[in-house]
Each structure stands twice: as structure tokens, then as C-alpha cells.
Write an enzyme that holds these catalytic residues in place. Sequence first.
Site, mmCIF file in Angstrom:
data_model
loop_
_atom_site.group_PDB
_atom_site.id
_atom_site.type_symbol
_atom_site.label_atom_id
_atom_site.label_comp_id
_atom_site.label_asym_id
_atom_site.label_seq_id
_atom_site.Cartn_x
_atom_site.Cartn_y
_atom_site.Cartn_z
ATOM 1 N N ASP A 42 0.860 -1.182 0.000
ATOM 2 C CA ASP A 42 0.000 0.000 0.000
ATOM 3 C C ASP A 42 0.896 1.230 0.000
ATOM 4 O O ASP A 42 2.096 1.125 0.276
ATOM 5 C CB ASP A 42 -0.935 0.005 1.206
ATOM 6 C CG ASP A 42 -2.292 0.641 0.882
ATOM 7 O OD1 ASP A 42 -3.300 -0.076 0.871
ATOM 8 O OD2 ASP A 42 -2.319 1.864 0.612
ATOM 9 N N TYR A 167 -13.496 6.460 -14.956
ATOM 10 C CA TYR A 167 -13.434 5.197 -14.221
ATOM 11 C C TYR A 167 -13.922 4.052 -15.105
ATOM 12 O O TYR A 167 -13.267 3.006 -15.213
ATOM 13 C CB TYR A 167 -14.296 5.302 -12.962
ATOM 14 C CG TYR A 167 -14.377 4.033 -12.145
ATOM 15 C CD1 TYR A 167 -13.349 3.667 -11.276
ATOM 16 C CD2 TYR A 167 -15.503 3.210 -12.217
ATOM 17 C CE1 TYR A 167 -13.430 2.510 -10.518
ATOM 18 C CE2 TYR A 167 -15.589 2.052 -11.460
ATOM 19 C CZ TYR A 167 -14.558 1.716 -10.611
ATOM 20 O OH TYR A 167 -14.641 0.568 -9.859
#
Length: 283
Positions: A42, A167
Amino acid sequence: MNRLNGKTCLVFGGGSVGGEINNGLAAAITYAREGARVVIVDHQEEAVTEGIKRVQAECELAGIEPMAVGLVGDVTSDTSVRTVVERTIAESGRIDVLHNNVGIALMGGPIEQTLEEWDLTLNVNLTSMFLTCKYVLPHMLAQGSGSIINIGSVGGMRYIGYNYPSYSATKGAVTQFTQNIALEYASRGIRANTVAPGYINTPMIYRQINSLYDSVDDMIAARDALSPTGRMGNSFDVANAALFLASDESRYVNGVCIPVDGGLVQSSAPPVQGHTQGARLYS
């Protein structure tokens, strides 16, 4: 149990905010429960730490000794992705499963969105997968095996009522990118598949979408109503589909896109229009 025993799973986007379970962390937990060595990546150290803690806690509840480590990495950075892969190989010796979960959704169409926002969506949602595949594929080729799992979206397969064409475009491209990888390397022991979540009840919706509704209850009711099943799925529904693709049970499954959506993409029902002009959604 032990469906992934002896395998190393590299999960990009497997961190957590405050221990919350999102799609990426659910995959990491599921892989670890099945005996895999999991590497969580991450972009924030705190998210990595919280993700590892949650994997360990969930595995201990199941009476399993977890094998999980974490690395900080930026999926939009060539250098960062290369470093993460090199460190994973140095510590684990191999990468059997590459799981790409990182994605963002910035609301607004061509009129409302800036070019910088369009480029950011492209880089995070699509270029990131190019980079991870670029550096993981050589190792999979050397070992003669590997499974790549890219998280797409039903939003890349049909219009679902949200004003986020950037998106949708990138998630649609993820499916085609994955199919190309799958067929290019099929004869060399590598598989690549897409999982496309529909309406999923994740921590993200409570932080990023709830302001678009009169109340949290209204949000949940509205999203539940969008599914043919009458309810949203959860992150482990997505993770279990990924587990099948990661395991040897799917050894003859390659180049497909599996919707995890309660039948949404097969439904003829029109989507509910959302008031999402300025929202930003993160998965």
C-alpha cells in the site's frame, strides 16, 4: 484450507484504514487463510501496518499461523513497483499470484473533470497494472507458472448510474489488457483473469458516498435495491472469486472476466441516476 499452500501472493492495495476490511485486504486475508505467504503493498506505511495486523488477527481466529509481510509502494511509480517486486523475490524467491486491487473513481465527465484528474485515473487504474505486470511477468516466466488477478468493475461493462466515464473507461480497458496478457502467455504457464465487482458494501462507501444521500440507511437501501438479489455483496464475495482464480482449481480458466454482482450485468433494469457530480470514490 491450504488451497494456496506454498504459494506467494503479492497484493497491491491490500492495506487498511484503521483495520477496516476493503476488497484488497479481504483478498489478502483469504489468501493467508488458505496457506499462502502474503505480501501486502500500500502507499502508506500505516495502511500496510494495519493490514498486516488484521490479516494476523483473522488468521488467528481461524486457528491458522499467518505468513504475511508488508511493503510500502506507489503503483504509479515505475521505480517503486520495481523495488517492491525485487524485494518480494529476494525474500520469498517467487511470486505465484499477482493481485491488482488499487483503483480510484473520480466523478464528473469531460466537461467537469480536469485533464489532471483524467490522467490520474488512467495512471492509478490502468498504468499501475501495466507496471506490476511489467516487473512480475519475467519472474513468472522463469518459474513457468503464475496467476494474475486484476480487479475491474461492472462499471467497465455497462452504465450503472454514476457519472464517472474516466473510471468506466479505465476499468473496461483493464478487462481487455488482462485478456491480452492471458493469451500472450497462456502457453508458458501463466493465467490472467479479471474480477468485476458490482455494488459491494465496503468501508469506502461510508466515507465517500454517504454524503450523496440523506442518511446512511438511505444509501444502503438505495444500493441494495440496485442489485437483482436485493442486497449488496461484501468484500469477501470478491475475495472468494479471486481465491478460485489464484488456486490450481482454475488451472484451465484464462482470459475471462468474472462479475461478482448478483447478476447486475445480466439485468435489463435501468440504473438509478446518482447525484455524484463532485464525489471521489476509492477502492
